[in-house]
Every structure is written in structure tokens, then in C-alpha cells.
Motif scaffolding. Structure first.
Motif, PDB file in Angstrom:
ATOM      1  N   PHE A  58     -12.706  -4.940 -33.408  1.00 43.94           N
ATOM      2  CA  PHE A  58     -13.105  -3.604 -33.860  1.00 43.94           C
ATOM      3  C   PHE A  58     -14.431  -3.173 -33.246  1.00 43.94           C
ATOM      4  O   PHE A  58     -14.606  -2.007 -32.869  1.00 43.94           O
ATOM      5  CB  PHE A  58     -13.224  -3.572 -35.383  1.00 43.94           C
ATOM      6  N   PHE A  59     -15.389  -4.109 -33.149  1.00 43.29           N
ATOM      7  CA  PHE A  59     -16.731  -3.769 -32.667  1.00 43.29           C
ATOM      8  C   PHE A  59     -16.907  -4.042 -31.171  1.00 43.29           C
ATOM      9  O   PHE A  59     -18.040  -4.041 -30.691  1.00 43.29           O
ATOM     10  CB  PHE A  59     -17.786  -4.560 -33.449  1.00 43.29           C
ATOM     11  N   HIS A  60     -15.819  -4.271 -30.466  1.00 46.08           N
ATOM     12  CA  HIS A  60     -15.922  -4.499 -29.026  1.00 46.08           C
ATOM     13  C   HIS A  60     -16.496  -3.260 -28.350  1.00 46.08           C
ATOM     14  O   HIS A  60     -16.135  -2.120 -28.669  1.00 46.08           O
ATOM     15  CB  HIS A  60     -14.559  -4.847 -28.436  1.00 46.08           C
ATOM     16  N   SER A  61     -17.386  -3.461 -27.387  1.00 47.87           N
ATOM     17  CA  SER A  61     -18.106  -2.329 -26.786  1.00 47.87           C
ATOM     18  C   SER A  61     -17.218  -1.452 -25.905  1.00 47.87           C
ATOM     19  O   SER A  61     -17.497  -0.256 -25.745  1.00 47.87           O
ATOM     20  CB  SER A  61     -19.283  -2.849 -25.945  1.00 47.87           C
ATOM     21  N   GLU A  62     -16.121  -1.993 -25.349  1.00 50.38           N
ATOM     22  CA  GLU A  62     -15.308  -1.221 -24.421  1.00 50.38           C
ATOM     23  C   GLU A  62     -14.054  -0.649 -25.081  1.00 50.38           C
ATOM     24  O   GLU A  62     -13.762   0.535 -24.915  1.00 50.38           O
ATOM     25  CB  GLU A  62     -14.909  -2.099 -23.228  1.00 50.38           C
ATOM     26  N   TYR A  63     -13.299  -1.459 -25.783  1.00 46.44           N
ATOM     27  CA  TYR A  63     -12.038  -0.977 -26.354  1.00 46.44           C
ATOM     28  C   TYR A  63     -11.984  -1.147 -27.866  1.00 46.44           C
ATOM     29  O   TYR A  63     -10.907  -1.182 -28.448  1.00 46.44           O
ATOM     30  CB  TYR A  63     -10.843  -1.699 -25.707  1.00 46.44           C
ATOM     31  N   GLY A  64     -13.132  -1.231 -28.507  1.00 51.38           N
ATOM     32  CA  GLY A  64     -13.157  -1.379 -29.951  1.00 51.38           C
ATOM     33  C   GLY A  64     -12.886  -0.079 -30.678  1.00 51.38           C
ATOM     34  O   GLY A  64     -13.159   1.026 -30.178  1.00 51.38           O
ATOM     35  N   VAL A  65     -12.344  -0.196 -31.878  1.00 52.23           N
ATOM     36  CA  VAL A  65     -12.016   0.978 -32.687  1.00 52.23           C
ATOM     37  C   VAL A  65     -13.276   1.704 -33.129  1.00 52.23           C
ATOM     38  O   VAL A  65     -13.322   2.942 -33.167  1.00 52.23           O
ATOM     39  CB  VAL A  65     -11.179   0.553 -33.912  1.00 52.23           C
ATOM     40  N   VAL A  66     -14.328   0.973 -33.453  1.00 51.64           N
ATOM     41  CA  VAL A  66     -15.552   1.595 -33.964  1.00 51.64           C
ATOM     42  C   VAL A  66     -16.175   2.500 -32.913  1.00 51.64           C
ATOM     43  O   VAL A  66     -16.538   3.655 -33.200  1.00 51.64           O
ATOM     44  CB  VAL A  66     -16.551   0.514 -34.422  1.00 51.64           C
ATOM     45  N   ASN A  67     -16.317   2.021 -31.696  1.00 51.70           N
ATOM     46  CA  ASN A  67     -16.888   2.854 -30.642  1.00 51.70           C
ATOM     47  C   ASN A  67     -15.991   4.032 -30.306  1.00 51.70           C
ATOM     48  O   ASN A  67     -16.470   5.116 -29.928  1.00 51.70           O
ATOM     49  CB  ASN A  67     -17.128   2.015 -29.386  1.00 51.70           C
ATOM     50  N   ASP A  68     -14.685   3.842 -30.429  1.00 54.29           N
ATOM     51  CA  ASP A  68     -13.767   4.957 -30.181  1.00 54.29           C
ATOM     52  C   ASP A  68     -13.964   6.067 -31.214  1.00 54.29           C
ATOM     53  O   ASP A  68     -13.990   7.257 -30.867  1.00 54.29           O
ATOM     54  CB  ASP A  68     -12.330   4.447 -30.215  1.00 54.29           C
ATOM     55  N   VAL A  69     -14.133   5.685 -32.482  1.00 57.80           N
ATOM     56  CA  VAL A  69     -14.370   6.680 -33.531  1.00 57.80           C
ATOM     57  C   VAL A  69     -15.724   7.352 -33.335  1.00 57.80           C
ATOM     58  O   VAL A  69     -15.855   8.578 -33.477  1.00 57.80           O
ATOM     59  CB  VAL A  69     -14.270   6.013 -34.924  1.00 57.80           C
ATOM     60  N   LEU A  70     -16.751   6.566 -32.998  1.00 62.93           N
ATOM     61  CA  LEU A  70     -18.079   7.158 -32.771  1.00 62.93           C
ATOM     62  C   LEU A  70     -18.053   8.115 -31.578  1.00 62.93           C
ATOM     63  O   LEU A  70     -18.715   9.167 -31.599  1.00 62.93           O
ATOM     64  CB  LEU A  70     -19.101   6.045 -32.528  1.00 62.93           C
ATOM     65  N   GLY A  71     -17.286   7.773 -30.534  1.00 65.87           N
ATOM     66  CA  GLY A  71     -17.207   8.645 -29.366  1.00 65.87           C
ATOM     67  C   GLY A  71     -16.564   9.984 -29.681  1.00 65.87           C
ATOM     68  O   GLY A  71     -16.922  11.012 -29.091  1.00 65.87           O
ATOM     69  N   ARG A  72     -15.633  10.003 -30.633  1.00 65.69           N
ATOM     70  CA  ARG A  72     -15.000  11.263 -31.019  1.00 65.69           C
ATOM     71  C   ARG A  72     -15.976  12.191 -31.742  1.00 65.69           C
ATOM     72  O   ARG A  72     -15.732  13.393 -31.830  1.00 65.69           O
ATOM     73  CB  ARG A  72     -13.784  10.982 -31.895  1.00 65.69           C
ATOM     74  N   PHE A  73     -17.048  11.611 -32.304  1.00 66.61           N
ATOM     75  CA  PHE A  73     -18.079  12.426 -32.940  1.00 66.61           C
ATOM     76  C   PHE A  73     -19.281  12.654 -32.028  1.00 66.61           C
ATOM     77  O   PHE A  73     -20.335  13.124 -32.484  1.00 66.61           O
ATOM     78  CB  PHE A  73     -18.547  11.752 -34.235  1.00 66.61           C
ATOM     79  N   GLY A  74     -19.133  12.341 -30.751  1.00 66.14           N
ATOM     80  CA  GLY A  74     -20.201  12.591 -29.795  1.00 66.14           C
ATOM     81  C   GLY A  74     -21.297  11.547 -29.769  1.00 66.14           C
ATOM     82  O   GLY A  74     -22.365  11.790 -29.195  1.00 66.14           O
ATOM     83  N   VAL A  75     -21.061  10.384 -30.357  1.00 63.96           N
ATOM     84  CA  VAL A  75     -22.066   9.324 -30.374  1.00 63.96           C
ATOM     85  C   VAL A  75     -21.815   8.384 -29.198  1.00 63.96           C
ATOM     86  O   VAL A  75     -20.674   8.028 -28.897  1.00 63.96           O
ATOM     87  CB  VAL A  75     -22.012   8.536 -31.701  1.00 63.96           C
ATOM     88  N   GLU A  76     -22.904   8.008 -28.516  1.00 69.68           N
ATOM     89  CA  GLU A  76     -22.777   7.103 -27.380  1.00 69.68           C
ATOM     90  C   GLU A  76     -22.267   5.735 -27.835  1.00 69.68           C
ATOM     91  O   GLU A  76     -22.628   5.258 -28.909  1.00 69.68           O
ATOM     92  CB  GLU A  76     -24.141   6.925 -26.699  1.00 69.68           C
ATOM     93  N   PRO A  77     -21.430   5.095 -27.028  1.00 64.46           N
ATOM     94  CA  PRO A  77     -20.933   3.768 -27.385  1.00 64.46           C
ATOM     95  C   PRO A  77     -22.078   2.763 -27.553  1.00 64.46           C
ATOM     96  O   PRO A  77     -23.087   2.826 -26.846  1.00 64.46           O
ATOM     97  CB  PRO A  77     -20.024   3.396 -26.209  1.00 64.46           C
ATOM     98  N   ILE A  78     -21.933   1.871 -28.484  1.00 60.52           N
ATOM     99  CA  ILE A  78     -22.947   0.864 -28.786  1.00 60.52           C
ATOM    100  C   ILE A  78     -22.435  -0.502 -28.330  1.00 60.52           C
ATOM    101  O   ILE A  78     -21.292  -0.866 -28.596  1.00 60.52           O
ATOM    102  CB  ILE A  78     -23.249   0.828 -30.298  1.00 60.52           C
TER     103      ILE A  78
END
Length: 310
Positions: A147-167
């Protein structure tokens, strides 16, 4: 002498034979006989290993050296005080405990209140509480590592949809610890919810009906009826959750393996490293004694709270 004579006689004054007293013991003797197997079992699986652990902590016992065990007294504990990794892993363990235990309590209380609502069909909601609790800890760690993977994780995907840079979660000690704490809260909140839900079931419905008649609102009922009557259940849940938090191993091990560096390693992971990887049983036993002492201190504090409230 008089008491023993009376206890050995029947109602008509005759002396009771010894074999009758043997097969008809007193309440105290019967209690001892029934508890003896459990006491022996606990001594075998708890008392002896703990005593053996404390005994081994006073020896220099490394299986890789090929040397026999050497009694060194408190040398392992003195080395522990100078070991920076010990202090870092202990600090990480305390941090995880202070973050995840209140977090799991708040989330678990909310889930228990929701599961206690008068739904038409409550079993799907209550069944959903069992799913996180039933998952193995290592499996939950693997799931959330993905989930917290920096490239294909679900969390970064959700944050990216809200305009947040991947962590890059696991390259930063702070973000890695945050991911671990969130995972532990998700995993353990269902356990807290199940215990609190059991406590909610014991609160009489008549108390809420009387509060409605007196004009008390839902918030006032929660703070004056629900919370006070839930205190025993909450304390029991806190005891178990705090002890398991101090022994946290599986989730950080599967998610970060203690990295980056040792910034997310726990005391249990350091014990595992010394005993299993380095085969240093003396120092590993000393570390385990410290963890055992921490667990006992926390348990003593909670039990004192229960006794004071009682």
C-alpha cells in the motif's frame, strides 16, 4: 485441638474415617486439587522459561565463538547501557506504544459504538471487525508495505488524485515510522473494538431510557453513562494492547526490516537479531529481560489503576 476434633466427626458424633475425608475434601483442599494441574502447566511454560532467561542473561554465551558459557554477572546489562542501538530501538518501541495504543483505542471505540447501533442486521458489521484481527501480523505488514510503496502503492495513488506529490515512505525515518504506526492502528483497533463491544453489551438499556426521560442528550449520555461503565473493558483492552505494543516485531520487520538503518527497528527486532542472527544468547537474553521488565511494569500500573478504581 477442639476445631480439628469437631471437623473429624459426623453429625451423630462418630469419628469420620480417614478414607472418607480423603474422597470428600474440604472446599480449600478441593480448590488446590483442581488448580494444581494448571499451576504445574504455568510453571512449565512460563515460570521456568523466565527463570532460565534471567539466568542466561548473566552469562557470556555466544554460539559463534565456540567457547563455553562464562559467568559475567551484570556485564551484559552494563554493555546495554552503552549500546546506542539498544537506546534507539527502545525509543522506537516506546514511540510506537505511545502512538498506536491511544490511536487503536480511539478507532476501536468508534468501531464498537458503530457496531452497537441498532442495525436491522448487525452481523455483517460485527463480522467486519474480525477481519483485521484475524489476519496474521506478517501478512498485514506485507499488505501495507505494498500500500505504501512509492511507485505503485495505493496510498500514493490516492494522494496523487488530490494533487499531492508522491511520498517515498520507506526512505525517510519519519514517514516510515508513520506508515508503521498507521498499519498497527488498523490491525489492532479491531481487537480493541471487540473488547469494548463486549462491554457495551453489558450496559443496561434502562439507563439510556431513564436519561432520555430526564432530557439528557446523546453526548451527555456518552460521557456520563457509556464511558464510566466502559472503564473496566477499556482498561483490560489497554493492558493487552500495551503489552503487545511493547513486543512489536512482525509489522515493522515485514514493512521496513528496521530501515532505513535502524530508525524503525524495535526492541523485539534487536533481540531477534542478537539471538537468531548473531547467536549471542547472553546479550539477547539480557535484552529480553529488559522487555519483560517493561511489560511487567506496565501491567502493574494498569492493575493498580483497576484496584484504585475498585
Amino acid at each position: 485441638m477442639t476445631g480439628s476434633t469437631k471437623s473429624s466427626r459426623t453429625i451423630d458424633g462418630n469419628v469420620t474415617p480417614w478414607w472418607v475425608r480423603y474422597f470428600d475434601p474440604s472446599d480449600r483442599a478441593l480448590a488446590v486439587l483442581l488448580l494444581a494441574p494448571a499451576a504445574v502447566l504455568l510453571a512449565m511454560i512460563i515460570v521456568y522459561p523466565v527463570c532460565r532467561l534471567i539466568y542466561t542473561s548473566f552469562f557470556n554465551l555466544s554460539l559463534t565463538s565456540g567457547l563455553p558459557a562464562e559467568f559475567v554477572g551484570f556485564e551484559n546489562f552494563q554493555f546495554m547501557l552503552e549500546d546506542p542501538v539498544f537506546w534507539q530501538t527502545t525509543g522506537n518501541t516506546v514511540l510506537i506504544t505511545f502512538v498506536t495504543v491511544p490511536g487503536a483505542l480511539v478507532v476501536g471505540l468508534a468501531l464498537a459504538l458503530m457496531a452497537n447501533l441498532p442495525f436491522r442486521r448487525q452481523w455483517p458489521v460485527r463480522l467486519s471487525l474480525l477481519i483485521p484481527w484475524a489476519l496474521p501480523l506478517s501478512f498485514a505488514g506485507l499488505i501495507f508495505a505494498w500500500f505504501f510503496h512509492s511507485e505503485y502503492g495505493v496510498v500514493n495513488d490516492v494522494l496523487g488524485r488530490f494533487g499531492v506529490e508522491p511520498i517515498i515512505w520507506f526512505n525517510s525515518p519519519q514517514w516510515a515510522m508513520a506508515a508503521i504506526c498507521l498499519t498497527i492502528i488498523w490491525k489492532t483497533s479491531s481487537f480493541m473494538a471487540l473488547i469494548i463491544l463486549a462491554g457495551l453489551q453489558t450496559i443496561p438499556r434502562s439507563l439510556y431510557e431513564a436519561a432520555d426521560v430526564d432530557g439528557a442528550g446523546r453526548i451527555r449520555q456518552f460521557f456520563e453513562i457509556t464511558l464510566p461503565l466502559l472503564k473496566p473493558s477499556i482498561v483490560v483492552a489497554l493492558i493487552f494492547r500495551t503489552i503487545t505494543a511493547l513486543q512489536t516485531f512482525d509489522i515493522p520487520y515485514m514493512m521496513t526490516n528496521g530501515g532505513p538503518g535502524t530508525s524503525t527497528a524495535t526492541l523485539a527486532m534487536y533481540i531477534h537479531q542478537n539471538t537468531v542472527s548473531f547467536l549471542d544468547l547472553g546479550y539477547g537474553s539480557a535484552l529480553a529481560v529488559v522487555m519483560f521488565a517493561l511489560s511487567m511494569c506496565v501491567t502493574a500500573v494498569y492493575l493498580r489503576m483497576i484496584r484504585t478504581k475498585g
